[in-house]
Write a protein that holds these residues in place. Structure first.
Motif, mmCIF file in Angstrom:
data_model
loop_
_atom_site.group_PDB
_atom_site.id
_atom_site.type_symbol
_atom_site.label_atom_id
_atom_site.label_comp_id
_atom_site.label_asym_id
_atom_site.label_seq_id
_atom_site.Cartn_x
_atom_site.Cartn_y
_atom_site.Cartn_z
ATOM 1 N N ARG A 1 51.312 28.365 -15.767
ATOM 2 C CA ARG A 1 50.182 27.454 -15.990
ATOM 3 C C ARG A 1 50.532 26.053 -15.508
ATOM 4 N NH1 ARG A 1 47.691 24.287 -20.188
ATOM 5 N NH2 ARG A 1 45.464 24.765 -20.309
ATOM 6 N N TYR B 1 50.550 25.847 -11.693
ATOM 7 C CA TYR B 1 49.199 25.764 -11.142
ATOM 8 C C TYR B 1 48.571 24.392 -11.398
ATOM 9 C CZ TYR B 1 48.992 30.759 -9.981
ATOM 10 O OH TYR B 1 49.189 31.994 -9.421
ATOM 11 N N GLY C 1 49.886 21.798 -9.169
ATOM 12 C CA GLY C 1 49.306 21.935 -7.826
ATOM 13 C C GLY C 1 47.951 21.259 -7.752
ATOM 14 N N SER D 1 57.778 28.024 -2.149
ATOM 15 C CA SER D 1 56.944 28.311 -3.323
ATOM 16 C C SER D 1 57.096 29.764 -3.725
ATOM 17 C CB SER D 1 55.469 28.058 -3.023
ATOM 18 O OG SER D 1 55.303 26.747 -2.564
ATOM 19 N N LEU E 1 50.768 35.232 -6.211
ATOM 20 C CA LEU E 1 50.656 34.055 -7.081
ATOM 21 C C LEU E 1 50.648 32.765 -6.259
ATOM 22 C CD1 LEU E 1 52.961 35.064 -10.091
ATOM 23 C CD2 LEU E 1 50.472 35.263 -9.862
ATOM 24 N N THR E 2 51.468 32.737 -5.212
ATOM 25 C CA THR E 2 51.469 31.562 -4.330
ATOM 26 C C THR E 2 50.079 31.370 -3.757
ATOM 27 O OG1 THR E 2 53.709 32.105 -3.618
ATOM 28 C CG2 THR E 2 52.485 30.529 -2.276
ATOM 29 N N SER F 1 47.620 29.999 -5.995
ATOM 30 C CA SER F 1 47.832 28.570 -6.182
ATOM 31 C C SER F 1 47.154 27.786 -5.066
ATOM 32 C CB SER F 1 49.321 28.264 -6.200
ATOM 33 O OG SER F 1 49.525 26.883 -6.352
ATOM 34 N N LEU G 1 43.441 27.861 -5.452
ATOM 35 C CA LEU G 1 42.968 27.070 -6.589
ATOM 36 C C LEU G 1 42.525 25.696 -6.124
ATOM 37 C CD1 LEU G 1 45.322 27.562 -9.638
ATOM 38 C CD2 LEU G 1 42.822 27.472 -9.620
ATOM 39 N N ASP H 1 39.385 21.736 -14.600
ATOM 40 C CA ASP H 1 40.565 22.390 -14.047
ATOM 41 C C ASP H 1 41.229 23.325 -15.044
ATOM 42 O OD1 ASP H 1 40.003 20.706 -12.026
ATOM 43 O OD2 ASP H 1 41.564 19.245 -12.568
ATOM 44 N N VAL I 1 42.013 27.261 -14.539
ATOM 45 C CA VAL I 1 43.369 27.798 -14.558
ATOM 46 C C VAL I 1 43.527 28.831 -15.673
ATOM 47 C CG1 VAL I 1 45.775 27.226 -15.014
ATOM 48 C CG2 VAL I 1 44.431 25.807 -13.475
#
Lengths: 209, 209, 209, 209
Positions: D93, D96, D99, D134, D164-165, D168, D171, D185, D189
């Motif tokens: 979390r 993210y 980011g 990353s 997952l990258t 990100s 996102l 946000d 997330v």
DNA sequence: GATGAATGAGGTTTCATTCAT
DNA sequence: AATGAATGAAACCTCATTCAT
């Protein structure tokens, strides 16, 4: 000179090509005018164009020729033929008015004449070093006027011939550009002719007394 | 307007570029003139050209500006400043003579002026819709002549202003093209002025009697 | 849109040009790609290029179009037509697999897609402000899944649609870049689908007890 | 790497140059970005630029480096340092959210990252064939999760790390592009994390019974 | 160290003309 | 005779980089 193939074309097609060409050359200077566009608008293949004309210049020369021919057609032939029945100034008036009529009715041809003035190379290509016909003609007219004893015998004929030619050319601009002056053609021409005849100096009536 | 880099150039180099550019534009119409050639003859890299000028048109505009400036420099400033000491015709004479002197000494600049006169698109690009300065000026001169009671009050000022401008332009041609006429400039101008003043009609001395 | 002349070309030549163009655009970003090179490699004159395409962008747009068309052709149409016979995850699986097949068989087209994704100006030039079709489509698929009671009704459709699109895109990279992972496509897709369905959290079997 | 001269510059000047450079590269793809403009806006001579940087690419590489550094600075270092106090999902979390914060506060840096994705030649020039950091990092995080018995031990670590990258990266787009989604946000997330954890399949509560 | 003029390779595009069909 | 694709020279312009001061 266009090739024979061009003159063998159905007149309508020929006319179309010429019409379109005039359009293009009246809008763009020689080097900007595109034969691609001409071919397209005339509905002929680009290849065909080169079967009718040697090249771009050939077409242009032909247009100039047509223009001259057209311009000539505006002069009152009868008057010229019987010029002895007319006064010098009557004849000059007719010359000027015919120039205006031509310009009014063929506005698209005017830029073509100007292009020639603009591009020496082009001019020489077409006329070589030939004299200007208008000036020649007005020179003869002046001589005629002198014989008639209407024109001051002391004036320098070639010089004045040039001036008169020039005035003719600019008449078109007076007229073409400014509607603002708001004079009809005849009035303008008459005013000009008066000046040509009598000058712009104030007349002192007491002088002669 | 050329960029600062151009004005920072050593004068000789600057002059060279201008000289070469005038050469190119006096030989070819705008669209045919090549900046490649200009750069080459001026001995600069093509890229450098674009460091001096925005583009081709920028250079051309500048040449026109120079031409105008040069032309102005030929007018006798003192005479204008003290114009009330002179007669209308004396002033007009000076205007015409200055035009001729300019033309004689800068023959390569003449075609540039013509290009402008004949390429409306270009003209508008440079001057917008501004009126022609020469005509304006001669119009004012005419009004001055009328006040002086030297000019016929009945003449149409704008029309005659145009005519006079036009005569000025063509004077250059008379002179430039024909050495054959074999008259010196002053004589030509004087003859023209006489005609402008008195016209070409034969004077009948008996008439006034 | 290429000009008619392009479509009138012999298919082999047309194919050659496209092939060469894809090559250039897959190697270089739009502004670096050179049509000079394309013309050369395709064995055509530079001028010919401009008889086939309006300009560089015209060619590029066409390539994008071809790419989309090609990509579409990889989707199993029958499955879509009879989608009610399939489970949401079966359909998603097909979508993903088709993406991979496309990528494998048209590796050179991938960079073109990326260029679009990353160059907004270019993207807008081509698609205007149109929405992304893939995301739209997957959104609909999700709704279908919810109606089927296979998808958690609480998930945020647009958000997940985006995620799924994104996963599809990256699948290609997983696959394309690493042969090292040494998993065949189906296995990868199945693993991904499992995660999409169940998440990555450890399942605690005791939990339900 | 910039030259020493660059690092010897007064910090304000250095900052100005970098700021201006980011501006240019965020607006135009590498080959369209002009160092002329950068020098101008930064108020330095073009020649000076080459005393600070090897060439255009050198500057760009440096910007990328700065970007990475900046991005790193957004991660909560304390959390990482004491990661054993946190749950895998808490850590993810944070990754993210950092980011997103980075993207929000440095919008001009985003296009620079994208450019790299776009231009393979550039990417290789900068990173060679190095792995993506990353992904590496998230891979380690996943292993940690497995050890914590929070992550399903059966998942394929590198594959999921990639996913997952990717999530990100996207996102940022969700957030950056659409205000329309109208979610803050944290909510986004959290929703994403839920899906990552549990998948999108409908939970059948009866199932466990 | 700073400057900014000079360079020239390279790019896109246009268009008159040729030529094979 | 008609076609229209093919050609390629030549034009304008850009810009990263060098270099003399």
């Amino acid at each position: 000179m266009p090739k024979d193939t061009f003159f063998n074309l159905p007149p309508a097609k020929r006319a179309k090509i010429i019409d379109v060409a005039i359009d293009e050359f009246s809008k763009y200077p020689f080097h900007k005018a595109r034969i691609t566009v001409i071919a397209e608008k005339a509905g002929i293949a680009k290849g065909s164009f080169y079967q009718y004309f040697e090249d771009k210049k050939d077409l242009f020369k032909y247009l100039v020729e047509l223009m001259i021919e057209k311009k000539m057609s505006y002069i009152n032939r009868k008057m010229l033929a019987n010029h002895e029945q007319y006064d010098f100034f009557q004849l000059l008036r007719e010359v000027y008015l015919s120039g205006i009529r031509f310009a009014k009715e063929n506005p698209r041809l005017l830029p073509i004449g100007k292009m020639l003035a603009n591009d020496k190379e082009l001019y020489r290509d077409i006329f070589g070093n030939a004299e200007d016909k208008s000036t020649d003609f007005l020179g003869q007219l002046l001589e005629y006027g002198k014989r008639q004893e209407v024109i001051d015998p002391d004036i320098n004929t070639p010089l004045v011939a040039r001036m008169l030619t020039n005035i003719s050319t600019s008449l078109v601009d007076f007229d073409y550009q400014d509607s603002k002056m708001n004079l009809d053609d005849q009035t303008i021409v008459d005013q000009i002719l008066y000046l040509v005849a009598n000058g712009i100096k104030k007349k002192n009536f007491a002088e002669g007394a």
